[in-house]
Design a protein around this motif. Structure first.
Motif, mmCIF file in Angstrom:
data_model
loop_
_atom_site.group_PDB
_atom_site.id
_atom_site.type_symbol
_atom_site.label_atom_id
_atom_site.label_comp_id
_atom_site.label_asym_id
_atom_site.label_seq_id
_atom_site.Cartn_x
_atom_site.Cartn_y
_atom_site.Cartn_z
ATOM 1 N N UNK A 47 -18.685 -18.270 30.006
ATOM 2 C CA UNK A 47 -19.586 -17.225 29.532
ATOM 3 C C UNK A 47 -20.652 -16.888 30.579
ATOM 4 N N UNK A 48 -21.127 -17.910 31.330
ATOM 5 C CA UNK A 48 -22.085 -17.650 32.400
ATOM 6 C C UNK A 48 -21.431 -16.886 33.541
ATOM 7 N N UNK A 49 -20.166 -17.188 33.809
ATOM 8 C CA UNK A 49 -19.441 -16.463 34.850
ATOM 9 C C UNK A 49 -19.371 -14.979 34.499
ATOM 10 N N UNK A 50 -19.066 -14.677 33.242
ATOM 11 C CA UNK A 50 -19.023 -13.290 32.811
ATOM 12 C C UNK A 50 -20.390 -12.627 32.878
ATOM 13 N N UNK A 51 -21.437 -13.379 32.510
ATOM 14 C CA UNK A 51 -22.788 -12.810 32.531
ATOM 15 C C UNK A 51 -23.205 -12.444 33.946
ATOM 16 N N UNK B 158 -14.287 -11.224 26.030
ATOM 17 C CA UNK B 158 -15.390 -11.103 26.989
ATOM 18 C C UNK B 158 -15.135 -9.961 27.971
ATOM 19 N N UNK B 159 -13.908 -9.841 28.408
ATOM 20 C CA UNK B 159 -13.563 -8.774 29.360
ATOM 21 C C UNK B 159 -13.839 -7.405 28.757
ATOM 22 N N UNK B 160 -13.379 -7.213 27.530
ATOM 23 C CA UNK B 160 -13.551 -5.896 26.908
ATOM 24 C C UNK B 160 -15.011 -5.624 26.567
ATOM 25 N N UNK B 161 -15.753 -6.664 26.233
ATOM 26 C CA UNK B 161 -17.155 -6.473 25.895
ATOM 27 C C UNK B 161 -18.003 -6.213 27.128
ATOM 28 N N UNK B 162 -17.714 -6.937 28.206
ATOM 29 C CA UNK B 162 -18.550 -6.842 29.404
ATOM 30 C C UNK B 162 -18.080 -5.768 30.376
ATOM 31 N N UNK B 163 -16.764 -5.629 30.510
ATOM 32 C CA UNK B 163 -16.244 -4.792 31.596
ATOM 33 C C UNK B 163 -15.347 -3.653 31.108
ATOM 34 N N UNK B 164 -15.036 -3.599 29.823
ATOM 35 C CA UNK B 164 -14.108 -2.584 29.336
ATOM 36 C C UNK B 164 -14.702 -1.190 29.414
#
Length: 415
Positions: free
Chosen positions: A47-51, A146-152
């Motif tokens: 989750x930190x990596x995505x943030x 996470x992908x769709x929420x952060x980068x989609x």
């Protein structure tokens, strides 16, 4: 920073704002360096990596490079988890079983009914598949969400910015990685289900393993059907069932080979009739066992996979026909021992008179409950019966010739 950057663009080249612009760029550059260095930490949580990846994107980082790096890190971590996975046979699961046993004993003491003979243990292959799925599937779903929420969607900075990616390309990147990791999960489970221990296990064990694999893949397929993991898992389970049938046919061939081999060996004092009866019983028993053990892998497995069972039934019939044909070839082989020739002739005669005809009947009985009795018609009994009868005649003729040669040799011997 983003609002300030837009404001600077509107103000143009007003000299009074140059120090502010420079200070803002310096601060944001320092933040970018800090976030980039933190991304290099191998122990960084997902989750930190995505943030941090999302923050770097907002700071104007190269979107394609950052997303590729994010996916590569997630791929490496999950691939390592799959490769290093080991079946848990104690720990929390064992503690749970002990608690269940204590609850069962308490219920018995309280006068409650307790089922006798109920299954207490899960097949090893099914446990492996279930536990690996419980490890990998949540992580795949977490990565996907996470992908769709952060980068989609389209880039918030606009696709005109260098390195920005359209939504369809980002979705394709996700599909590729999820397909690769889901495929690794499927392949790991398939290797266990096709292993020597699992493929020779009872059919119910393989059915349980296949059900566990499909259950593990289902949530990922529902969330990302473009990865086509459900179809791949179905093909893997179908291959497992076919390999299990082939293993059983291999065991049958070994038993048939042993039955003929016992005839070729020197007699152990048993009469010809007794030895022939023993060999025939071994052959018929091996054939029946192979059919009974293989039949549950047809319709029940295909029902789980939502496939037609006709193809697998025909495969079983074909493999069985090949095994009996191999018995014919082994029995027909030329031998130097008259006793072995006579015994092999007896086996061929018994197969021609009723042994071959019993095979499609056993198939029909085993497959009828599954609605596949018609597949037994594909067993060419007539051709095999004719082949065994000709082999028995040839062997009897060979035996007579060998006896005649022995008689002539005795007559020519000087007195």
């Amino acid at each position: 920073h983003m609002r300030a950057a837009r404001l600077m663009v509107r103000l143009g080249s007003v000299a009074a704002f140059e120090p502010i612009r420079a200070e803002c760029d310096t601060i944001m550059g320092q933040l970018s360096s800090t976030f980039a260095s933190r991304l290099e930490d191998e122990a960084l949580a997902a989750d930190e990596m995505g943030m941090y990846t999302g923050l770097l994107l907002k700071l104007g980082g190269d979107e394609e490079a950052l997303l590729q790096k994010y996916l590569a890190r997630r791929r490496t971590a999950l691939s390592r988890a799959i490769a290093e996975f080991a079946l848990t046979t104690n720990g929390e699961e064992a503690d749970g079983e002990e608690e269940e046993a204590e609850a069962t004993e308490g219920g018995a003491e309280a006068g409650e009914e307790v089922a006798v003979g109920a299954p207490r243990t899960e097949p090893v292959c099914a446990a492996y598949v279930r536990q690996l799925g419980a490890l990998v599937t949540p992580q795949l779903l977490s990565m996907l969400h996470a992908w769709r929420e952060l980068f989609g969607g389209e880039s918030t900075a606009g696709t005109a910015r260098p390195g920005a990616l359209p939504a369809d390309k980002k979705e394709a990147m996700l599909v590729e990685v999820v397909g690769e990791l889901g495929g690794a999960l499927i392949d790991a489970c398939r290797r266990v289900l096709e292993g020597d221990e699992a493929s020779c296990a009872p059919a119910d064990d393989l059915l349980a393993g296949a059900s566990s694999l499909l259950a593990a893949i289902a949530p990922v397929h529902e969330a990302l059907p473009e990865a086509r993991l459900s179809a791949r898992a179905t093909r893997a389970c179908e291959g497992v069932a076919k390999r299990a049938v082939e293993r059983r046919m291999g065991v049958l061939r070994d038993h048939l080979r042993a039955a003929i081999g016992s005839l070729v060996d020197e007699g152990d004092g048993v009469s010809l009739h007794a030895e022939l009866r023993r060999s025939s019983e071994a052959i018929s028993g091996a054939v029946r066992a192979a059919i009974v053990e293989s039949a549950p892998l047809l319709a029940p497995m295909c029902e789980i996979l939502r496939l037609r069972a006709d193809g697998m039934a025909l495969q079983l019939v074909g493999k069985l026909h090949a095994a009996v044909s191999e018995l014919h070839a082994m029995a027909s082989h030329s031998r130097a021992d008259p006793r072995a020739v006579l015994l092999c002739a007896g086996v061929c005669l018994q197969m021609a008179d009723g042994g071959v005809a019993a095979v499609p009947e056993a198939l029909r009985v085993a497959l009828a409950p599954q609605g596949l009795a018609g597949a037994a018609l594909g067993f060419d009994a007539a051709g095999l019966m004719l082949a065994f009868r000709k082999a028995s005649e040839n062997l009897l003729r060979r035996f007579a010739e060998m006896q005649a040669q022995v008689g002539l040799a005795r007559m020519a011997r000087p007195t």
